[in-house]
Design an enzyme around this catalytic site. Structure first.
Site, mmCIF file in Angstrom:
data_model
loop_
_atom_site.group_PDB
_atom_site.id
_atom_site.type_symbol
_atom_site.label_atom_id
_atom_site.label_comp_id
_atom_site.label_asym_id
_atom_site.label_seq_id
_atom_site.Cartn_x
_atom_site.Cartn_y
_atom_site.Cartn_z
ATOM 1 N N LYS A 128 0.854 -1.190 0.000
ATOM 2 C CA LYS A 128 0.000 0.000 0.000
ATOM 3 C C LYS A 128 0.885 1.233 0.000
ATOM 4 C CE LYS A 128 -4.501 0.908 0.022
ATOM 5 N NZ LYS A 128 -5.522 0.164 -0.736
ATOM 6 N N ASP A 168 -6.789 4.503 -4.942
ATOM 7 C CA ASP A 168 -7.530 4.375 -3.681
ATOM 8 C C ASP A 168 -8.180 5.733 -3.467
ATOM 9 O OD1 ASP A 168 -7.311 4.297 -0.299
ATOM 10 O OD2 ASP A 168 -7.906 2.451 -1.271
#
Length: 453
Positions: A128, A168
């Site tokens: 991430k 995201d």
């Protein structure tokens, strides 16, 4: 040492070695606390030190992002990429641009990503990244210059068989485009190093819709196991980004009626059903606040943040059959789940990452509210990202129907794997435990196979 003491020891060590990362601790505890039956049955995970290893990222990259605003002033943000685990494939996970981003947030998201990616059955590891940059209120030029500066450093750490980021919160097709263009300029290579790309240059049909569609498919499977369907169900949805919008769209497709959506400034309750065309116009085209929705639809109610009892979210005060938290972490708390239960909610399916607090999850379990945990229910996005990687690698383009069919099958497989694993360990229907054990077991066994790495 007992299994409980072993888990406690790992949790204590994690908190002592990484202070001030509350969301990361929450994610780790949620996983480890459900692994007890597996650890009792399989001592090898203790023998090979798996818990201690899996909670530490393989690599954490923190870097400075310097860019110039429209006034000619130099601005500085922090960039992150946490490459958490590559035991089953290259790192895969989104980039988040939001002022709340810090290392603890990125680590919690990356840790969740390990098991989510494992559950898809696809060869992708967990990672991430992101930045505390806020795209809201910025011009196109400012966003482009930030993305280019961000990619200047990130490009040193990614690759199509190493690490393939996606979008995201705060990172959509526009931002992916600017970053991809900069990567291509720096390297001279046209490679599938990002997913969520534009359809004209390597993107996949159904990628934008995938997380929202997938969470609804997962809910459909939960209900089918009980002999029920989505037909005629009233649904509350939080958020108004891609996940929420396409959750709403798929709910309509399957006969349900979504009646809410929200953003950082407030929420809309439209009893006759959210108008999808208006929502897409406001959020995808005009990029405005949801108060505009109430100006167009006079029969809709707009409730701004702060005009609802403290400690609760207005979305979860609306009567419904099913709730889809699809905005951000810890948005559904103990007071919220009590409101949902009182108002007839029978199922919560998580479209966002870790949107329910531990207290809310415990209440659901105690009160037999069906629960689709995030790492299983929202895995459709990353699954379709991997399908995009597959298309890039083979230089092929699949139809929307083909990708959507594969997505539907993947979500059904994730549900079945989570359900059957919960049965295997004596708590049939506990999808949180089933998903955690199934996701962990595949990664942990791969780590053992690959030795002390």
């Amino acid at each position: 040492m007992s299994v409980q003491k072993y888990i406690h020891k790992v949790m204590k060590s994690t908190m002592e070695s990484t202070p001030g990362q509350a969301e990361f601790y929450q994610a780790v505890e949620e996983v480890l606390s459900t692994l007890e039956p597996l650890l009792q049955a399989e001592p090898k995970y203790d023998k090979y030190n798996i818990l201690e290893r899996i909670v530490i990222p393989e690599r954490q990259i923190l870097f400075r992002v310097v860019w110039m605003d429209d006034a000619g002033k130099i601005q500085t943000n922090i960039g992150y990429r946490v490459q958490f685990n590559s035991a089953i494939g290259p790192y895969k996970g989104g980039l988040r641009f939001h002022p709340s981003v810090n290392l603890g947030i990125i680590k919690f998201l990356g840790f969740e990503q390990i098991f989510k990616n494992s559950l898809t059955g696809l060869p992708i590891g967990g990672g991430k990244g992101g930045s505390n940059f806020d795209p809201k209120g910025k011009s196109e030029g400012e966003i482009m210059r930030f993305c280019q500066s961000f990619m200047t450093e990130l490009s040193k750490h990614i690759g199509e068989t190493k690490d393939v980021p996606a979008g995201d919160i705060g990172v959509g097709g526009r931002e992916i485009g600017y970053m991809f263009g900069e990567y291509k300029r720096i390297t001279g290579n046209f490679e599938g190093i990002l997913t969520g790309k534009g359809l004209n240059w390597g993107g996949s049909l159904a990628r934008t819709e995938a997380t929202g569609f997938g969470s609804v498919y997962f809910a459909e499977n939960i209900l089918a196991k009980r002999g029920d369907t989505l037909e005629g169900k009233v649904a509350t949805v939080s958020g108004s980004g891609n996940v929420a919008i396409y959750t709403i769209q798929k709910l309509y497709d399957l006969g349900a009626k979504p009646v809410t959506c929200s953003d950082s400034r407030g929420m809309i309750y439209h009893e006759k059903g959210i108008d999808l065309h208006t929502l897409k116009l406001i959020k995808e085209v005009e990029r405005k606040g949801l108060d505009e929705y109430a100006q167009i639809h006079k029969d809709a109610v707009y409730i701004p943040v702060g005009k609802y009892p403290e400690g609760t979210n207005a979305v979860w005060g609306v009567p419904c059959d099913i709730a889809f938290p699809s905005a951000t972490q810890n948005e559904l708390n103990f007071a919220d789940i009590k409101n949902l239960h009182k108002n007839g909610c029978i199922l919560v399916t998580e479209g966002a990452n870790m949107p329910s607090t531990p207290e809310a999850i415990h209440y659901m379990m105690e009160n037999k509210i069906m629960y689709g945990p995030a790492k299983a229910a929202n895995a459709g996005g990353v699954a379709t990202s991997q399908l995009e990687m597959s298309q890039n690698a083979s230089m092929a383009t699949w139809s929307f129907a083909e990708v959507d069919s594969k997505l539907n099958s993947i979500m059904k497989n994730i549900f079945n794997l989570s359900y059957e694993t919960s049965k295997e360990f004596g708590d049939e229907g506990n999808l949180m435990m089933g998903a955690n054990i199934a996701g962990f077991r595949k990664v942990a066994d791969s780590m053992i196979d690959q030795g002390a790495v």
